[in-house]
Design a protein around this motif. Sequence first.
Motif, mmCIF file in Angstrom:
data_model
loop_
_atom_site.group_PDB
_atom_site.id
_atom_site.type_symbol
_atom_site.label_atom_id
_atom_site.label_comp_id
_atom_site.label_asym_id
_atom_site.label_seq_id
_atom_site.Cartn_x
_atom_site.Cartn_y
_atom_site.Cartn_z
ATOM 1 N N PHE A 114 0.832 -1.205 0.000
ATOM 2 C CA PHE A 114 0.000 0.000 0.000
ATOM 3 C C PHE A 114 0.865 1.253 0.000
ATOM 4 N N VAL A 115 1.903 1.246 0.824
ATOM 5 C CA VAL A 115 2.814 2.400 0.873
ATOM 6 C C VAL A 115 3.519 2.570 -0.468
ATOM 7 N N LYS B 136 2.452 1.735 -3.421
ATOM 8 C CA LYS B 136 1.506 2.247 -4.413
ATOM 9 C C LYS B 136 1.129 3.700 -4.148
ATOM 10 N N THR B 137 0.796 4.002 -2.884
ATOM 11 C CA THR B 137 0.226 5.312 -2.541
ATOM 12 C C THR B 137 1.278 6.398 -2.394
ATOM 13 N N PHE B 138 2.397 6.059 -1.770
ATOM 14 C CA PHE B 138 3.387 7.085 -1.442
ATOM 15 C C PHE B 138 4.609 7.074 -2.355
ATOM 16 N N ALA C 76 2.443 6.317 -7.023
ATOM 17 C CA ALA C 76 1.479 7.353 -7.411
ATOM 18 C C ALA C 76 2.118 8.731 -7.505
ATOM 19 N N ARG C 77 3.270 8.906 -6.846
ATOM 20 C CA ARG C 77 3.908 10.226 -6.822
ATOM 21 C C ARG C 77 5.103 10.337 -7.763
ATOM 22 N N GLN D 194 0.714 1.415 -11.424
ATOM 23 C CA GLN D 194 -0.111 1.644 -10.235
ATOM 24 C C GLN D 194 -1.297 0.689 -10.197
ATOM 25 N N MET E 216 -2.235 -2.423 -7.544
ATOM 26 C CA MET E 216 -3.493 -2.616 -6.831
ATOM 27 C C MET E 216 -3.870 -4.092 -6.826
#
Length: 436
Positions: free
Chosen positions: A159-160, A162-164, A167-168, A286, A290
């Motif tokens: 999750f980290v 992908k999200t942090f 995605a950035r 990304q 998921m």
Amino acid sequence: MKTKERVIPTEYLIPFILITSCFALWGFANDITNPMVEAFSRIFNMGVGGGTWVQVVFYGGYGAMAFPAAFFIRRYSYKSGILMGLGLYATGALMFIPASFIGLYYPFLIAYFVMTCGLSFLETSANPYILFMGPDSTATRRLNFAQAFNPMGSITGMFVAKTFIQARLDPRGAEERALLSPDQFEAIKANDLHILSSPYIAIGGVIIVMFFIILFAKMPRHEHSDHRLNFFGAVKNLLKVKRYWEGVVAQLFYVGAQIMCWTFIVQYGQRIFMEQYGMTAGAGAQEAQMYNIVAMAIFLVSRFICTFLLKYISPGRLLLALSLGGIALSFGTIFFQDIHGLYCLVGISACMSLMFPTIYGIALRGMGEDAKFGAAGLIMSIVGGTFLPKLQAFIIDMETVFSMPAVNVSFVMPLVCFVIIGIYGYRTYTVHFRYE
């Protein structure tokens, strides 16, 4: 086989909780790192093979430090091994600070190596420590239960990632980055490396806190009064036990299969989402990640289900059944070239859930003091995560094999691994524990 003995005796409950938390911590490290193969490939504009050097040094650290860790544990204690592991883990994670400022690939590889030397200490210490926290008859169930918390850390890491991180990062792929001026490329690279490093630096702080909690906690000692390091005698004893050295081989191929399925799901899904849904390289990665998170959630649920089933089904039989499931789903992953292949790849995680702790428990059952060196051999087998993904990456970089997408064909590698694991499961209940 059903037993009335307690899986976790009351006197070991608090130590069990503390050591089990370490399973989640190394799960985080493993699965925030797997997607970084694609990220580093993009940031430094390398092929998939170049990015897999992350896996080579990451899992190479396990192999390099496993037996030194076993000597250290034999000389001191399991608690000391845990503390050494946490210290090296934190050091490697904090080395991302200078690595991001230097801006080259190799300092990151050094940081990963130091970090995984710590993970090797943790796994070499924690797995046999859990086995000894109760009756020998419930050791495999106890380790499966502790290992069930490993995917919780893994899901958090994914999750980290992908999200942090993903995605950035700048979404441009290799071809678009090749068109940038040197100054533009360096600016984007520096920003991406800072983004990539931040979660590792944060987990370094968490590990330091955990270090001091365990340092001051009262932990049980399972140490032999004689600390002489009879390495060759222990190895000689271990090699006499077929289920042990066969377990080392099975574990090597299991770890390779796990890393390949959880690393190259990004490239597998990325191809589908780019070619069939028109996504960019970054967006495709990304979206694929998921699906990786979903795969890990399935892995987690399956781990608890399989731990329950071990009360009624022998470990070898369940290991064989799940291996057969992994083989069937690997065929689907190879031959389906659309989203259904991705579904099959996600499903493989349900089959993998039981494998690592069950192979571990079967191989070390009844080993006594030799389990310290036996654990080292099983942790050293994690080097399967170095050369097997490298071979798969070589296939992926071919782009097309037999008129099929090379990334699909590359999953013949995990298929072979599941065949070998299935053979070990079959031999466990027909040869090694025939009358159980």
